[in-house]
Design a protein around this motif. Structure first.
Motif, mmCIF file in Angstrom:
data_model
loop_
_atom_site.group_PDB
_atom_site.id
_atom_site.type_symbol
_atom_site.label_atom_id
_atom_site.label_comp_id
_atom_site.label_asym_id
_atom_site.label_seq_id
_atom_site.Cartn_x
_atom_site.Cartn_y
_atom_site.Cartn_z
ATOM 1 N N ARG A 89 -29.780 21.049 2.995
ATOM 2 C CA ARG A 89 -28.772 20.422 2.151
ATOM 3 C C ARG A 89 -28.093 19.357 2.987
ATOM 4 N NH1 ARG A 89 -23.386 20.497 0.849
ATOM 5 N NH2 ARG A 89 -22.902 20.703 -1.370
ATOM 6 N N CYS A 90 -28.282 18.119 2.598
ATOM 7 C CA CYS A 90 -27.774 17.001 3.390
ATOM 8 C C CYS A 90 -26.257 17.088 3.549
ATOM 9 C CB CYS A 90 -28.154 15.691 2.714
ATOM 10 S SG CYS A 90 -27.688 14.246 3.669
ATOM 11 N N ALA A 91 -25.788 16.759 4.767
ATOM 12 C CA ALA A 91 -24.350 16.794 5.034
ATOM 13 C C ALA A 91 -23.626 15.655 4.317
ATOM 14 C CB ALA A 91 -24.109 16.700 6.540
ATOM 15 N N HIS A 92 -24.369 14.688 3.816
ATOM 16 C CA HIS A 92 -23.743 13.562 3.119
ATOM 17 C C HIS A 92 -23.412 13.945 1.681
ATOM 18 C CE1 HIS A 92 -24.141 9.237 1.380
ATOM 19 N NE2 HIS A 92 -22.891 9.480 1.726
ATOM 20 N N ARG A 93 -24.397 13.932 0.800
ATOM 21 C CA ARG A 93 -24.105 14.202 -0.613
ATOM 22 C C ARG A 93 -24.850 15.426 -1.133
ATOM 23 N NH1 ARG A 93 -22.600 9.432 -3.190
ATOM 24 N NH2 ARG A 93 -22.564 10.610 -5.131
ATOM 25 N N GLY A 94 -25.336 16.233 -0.210
ATOM 26 C CA GLY A 94 -25.882 17.522 -0.628
ATOM 27 C C GLY A 94 -27.322 17.512 -1.095
ATOM 28 N N ALA A 95 -28.026 16.391 -0.960
ATOM 29 C CA ALA A 95 -29.418 16.356 -1.432
ATOM 30 C C ALA A 95 -30.284 17.308 -0.601
ATOM 31 C CB ALA A 95 -29.968 14.936 -1.313
ATOM 32 N N GLU A 96 -31.317 17.861 -1.229
ATOM 33 C CA GLU A 96 -32.290 18.663 -0.504
ATOM 34 C C GLU A 96 -33.090 17.695 0.371
ATOM 35 O OE1 GLU A 96 -34.351 22.512 -2.228
ATOM 36 O OE2 GLU A 96 -35.514 20.739 -2.725
ATOM 37 N N VAL A 109 -35.587 13.321 7.413
ATOM 38 C CA VAL A 109 -34.898 12.153 6.862
ATOM 39 C C VAL A 109 -34.552 12.439 5.406
ATOM 40 C CG1 VAL A 109 -35.024 9.671 6.414
ATOM 41 C CG2 VAL A 109 -36.252 10.660 8.362
ATOM 42 N N CYS A 110 -33.268 12.382 5.079
ATOM 43 C CA CYS A 110 -32.866 12.624 3.699
ATOM 44 C C CYS A 110 -33.380 11.492 2.809
ATOM 45 C CB CYS A 110 -31.343 12.712 3.604
ATOM 46 S SG CYS A 110 -30.784 12.978 1.908
ATOM 47 N N PRO A 111 -33.998 11.845 1.670
ATOM 48 C CA PRO A 111 -34.584 10.787 0.830
ATOM 49 C C PRO A 111 -33.541 9.881 0.179
ATOM 50 C CG PRO A 111 -34.748 12.937 -0.255
ATOM 51 C CD PRO A 111 -34.229 13.185 1.127
ATOM 52 N N TYR A 112 -32.278 10.328 0.096
ATOM 53 C CA TYR A 112 -31.301 9.584 -0.702
ATOM 54 C C TYR A 112 -30.771 8.357 0.057
ATOM 55 C CZ TYR A 112 -27.873 9.433 -4.581
ATOM 56 O OH TYR A 112 -27.148 9.093 -5.695
ATOM 57 N N HIS A 113 -30.055 8.575 1.176
ATOM 58 C CA HIS A 113 -29.532 7.429 1.944
ATOM 59 C C HIS A 113 -30.044 7.437 3.381
ATOM 60 C CE1 HIS A 113 -26.531 8.847 -1.057
ATOM 61 N NE2 HIS A 113 -26.470 7.571 -1.386
ATOM 62 N N GLN A 114 -31.124 8.204 3.577
ATOM 63 C CA GLN A 114 -31.836 8.232 4.866
ATOM 64 C C GLN A 114 -30.990 8.646 6.086
ATOM 65 O OE1 GLN A 114 -33.162 4.795 3.167
ATOM 66 N NE2 GLN A 114 -33.975 6.481 1.968
ATOM 67 N N TRP A 115 -30.021 9.492 5.894
ATOM 68 C CA TRP A 115 -29.408 10.103 7.081
ATOM 69 C C TRP A 115 -30.528 10.902 7.763
ATOM 70 C CZ3 TRP A 115 -23.730 12.211 6.879
ATOM 71 C CH2 TRP A 115 -22.878 11.190 6.413
ATOM 72 N N THR A 116 -30.548 10.845 9.078
ATOM 73 C CA THR A 116 -31.676 11.408 9.815
ATOM 74 C C THR A 116 -31.194 12.514 10.750
ATOM 75 O OG1 THR A 116 -32.816 9.300 9.682
ATOM 76 C CG2 THR A 116 -33.567 10.813 11.393
HETATM 77 FE FE1 FES Z 1 -28.492 12.624 2.081
HETATM 78 FE FE2 FES Z 1 -26.996 10.672 1.184
HETATM 79 S S1 FES Z 1 -27.394 12.587 0.264
HETATM 80 S S2 FES Z 1 -28.201 10.702 2.945
#
Ligand code: FES
Length: 416
Positions: A89-96, A109-116
């Motif tokens: 669960r991404c620390a940014h917006r919670g995406a898997e 790498v998160c698919p949404y905003h590419q936090w790595t």
């Molecule tokens: Fe993962 Fe934004 S939700 S980078």
């Protein structure tokens, strides 16, 4: 109840019946609120959750997706060989962040905003962290080390990986207790494991029913024709239903033996003396374990089953999907030193179990029947019976003592 725990709508709605452990109220199988409380008190509580086998992630960069209760996690092996478990669960917006069941990579790498994120779950890169042309981006006091993935405590025992939200967990030998540990270590005996394959089921029942099913040797000798007819588990055989001192773990064991006498088979409708196997190799037992039992089924609280049915070996992970459904993830394995003939034997014998096997589908369907019954009963008064009052370890199969022990533990943790 502590302040962080979810409040029940009205605690009087969830009062355990006065008969105590002779009955189980049916709302524990159907209530969303109870499941929410189980997530906080059990799966995120003081337990070791099974998340995978070391043999599934042998090299640095290897990972697998797993679950703790219904919470998605990633099990990852870092560059230095250490194993890490963190929320998917991404620390940014919670995406898997990870959608593959398993694989190997250098980072996540998160698919949404590419936090790595690194292989240990720490945050490594944030695109446009300082904005563009000095405009936008993260605040000046944004600290990378404060925005990693939620990490869990991890331990391994004999190649099995466990994770916990608690930071003060005991060792696995202490967690299992001496007797259940003995059966655990008969299967995980120090030989390196070789993964043979996976099964997955979606079962329309409450997750606790799977524990009950494998703490219920009573059903095994009645529901499963195959066990009875081919003499794999029959009432009257040498057997045990072992319970650890806390009541939460169990080990059902039986020794394949001589044909039972007619007095024992007369009450089993599933028994057919005229049935023969065309290929009897499926029930061959090659003695390879330091154990008196040819079959052991371990229920490791809260989410693990260890199957040793003759020579077919596997783990099963229980993943709740709401109160009325759970997923069962099976990992079948042998040992690295197995020769070709032994691997064939394990694979052939694997047909006893699994979604299309001779035994597993009967359990799955029986659980569906019970859940169907519960969903159509009057929830505030319905109860399920448990015959008798005994608890703890028993040396016979006609018992529900281990289920009762599990619910004593459950009631304590859930404050019900
Ligand atoms: Fe993962 Fe934004 S939700 S980078």
């Amino acid at each position: 109840m502590d302040d962080a725990a979810p409040r029940l709508r009205n605690d009087t709605d969830f009062r355990w019946p006065e008969q105590g452990l002779q009955v189980i109220p049916d709302w524990i199988y159907t209530s969303e609120e109870i499941l929410n409380r189980e997530r906080e008190r059990i799966f995120k509580g003081h337990v070791w959750n099974f998340v995978g086998l070391e043999a599934e992630i042998p090299k640095a960069g290897d990972f697998k997706r797993s679950h703790i209760g219904d919470i998605g996690v990633i099990v990852s092996r870092a560059e230095d060989g250490s194993i890490h478990v963190f929320e998917n669960r991404c620390a940014h917006r919670g995406a898997e962040i990870c959608r593959r069941h398993n694989g190997s990579n250098a980072e996540f790498v998160c698919p949404y905003h590419q936090w790595t994120y690194g292989l240990d779950g720490s945050l490594k890169a944030v695109p446009f962290r300082r904005g563009v042309g000095k405009k936008g981006g993260m605040p000046g006091d944004f600290k990378m080390e404060e925005h990693g993935l939620t990490r869990l405590s991890v331990t391994t025992h004999r190649g099995v990986i466990f994770a916990s939200y608690a930071s003060d967990m005991e060792s696995i030998p202490e967690y299992l207790g001496a007797e259940v540990l003995k059966d655990f270590e008969a299967t995980f005996d120090g030989r390196k494991l070789k993964i043979l394959g996976y099964y997955r089921n979606l079962i329309p029942g409450n997750w606790k029913m799977y524990h009950e099913n494998l703490k219920d040797p009573y059903h095994a000798t009645l529901l499963h024709s195959y066990l009875v007819v081919f003499n794999l588990m029959v009432a009257g055989q040498k057997s045990t239903m072992t319970v650890d001192p806390t009541g939460r773990h169990g080990s059902m064991g039986s020794a394949k033996g001589d044909q039972v006498d007619e007095t024992d088979t007369s009450q089993m409708r599933a028994y057919r003396s005229d049935m023969r196997l065309r290929d009897p190799r499926i029930v061959d037992f090659v003695k390879e374990f330091d154990s008196p039992w040819s079959v052991t089924m371990l229920t490791i609280w809260p989410n693990m089953i260890v199957q040793r049915e003759l020579n077919t070996l596997g783990t099963r992970q229980i993943v709740p999907r709401g109160p009325n459904e759970f997923e069962l993830n099976w990992t079948m394995f042998g040992y690295e030193g197995d020769d070709e003939a032994m691997t064939r034997h394990r694979l052939r014998q694997g047909n006893l179990m699994g979604p299309s096997g001779f035994l597993g589908l009967e359990d799955n369907e029986a659980i569906k029947f019970v859940q169907d019954g519960l969903r159509h009963s009057t929830p505030e008064h319905g109860t399920l019976a448990l015959g008798g009052t005994e608890e703890g370890t028993t040396q016979h199969l006609i018992t529900e003592a281990a289920i009762r022990s599990m619910y004593r533990h459950y009631r304590g943790v859930m404050e019900l």
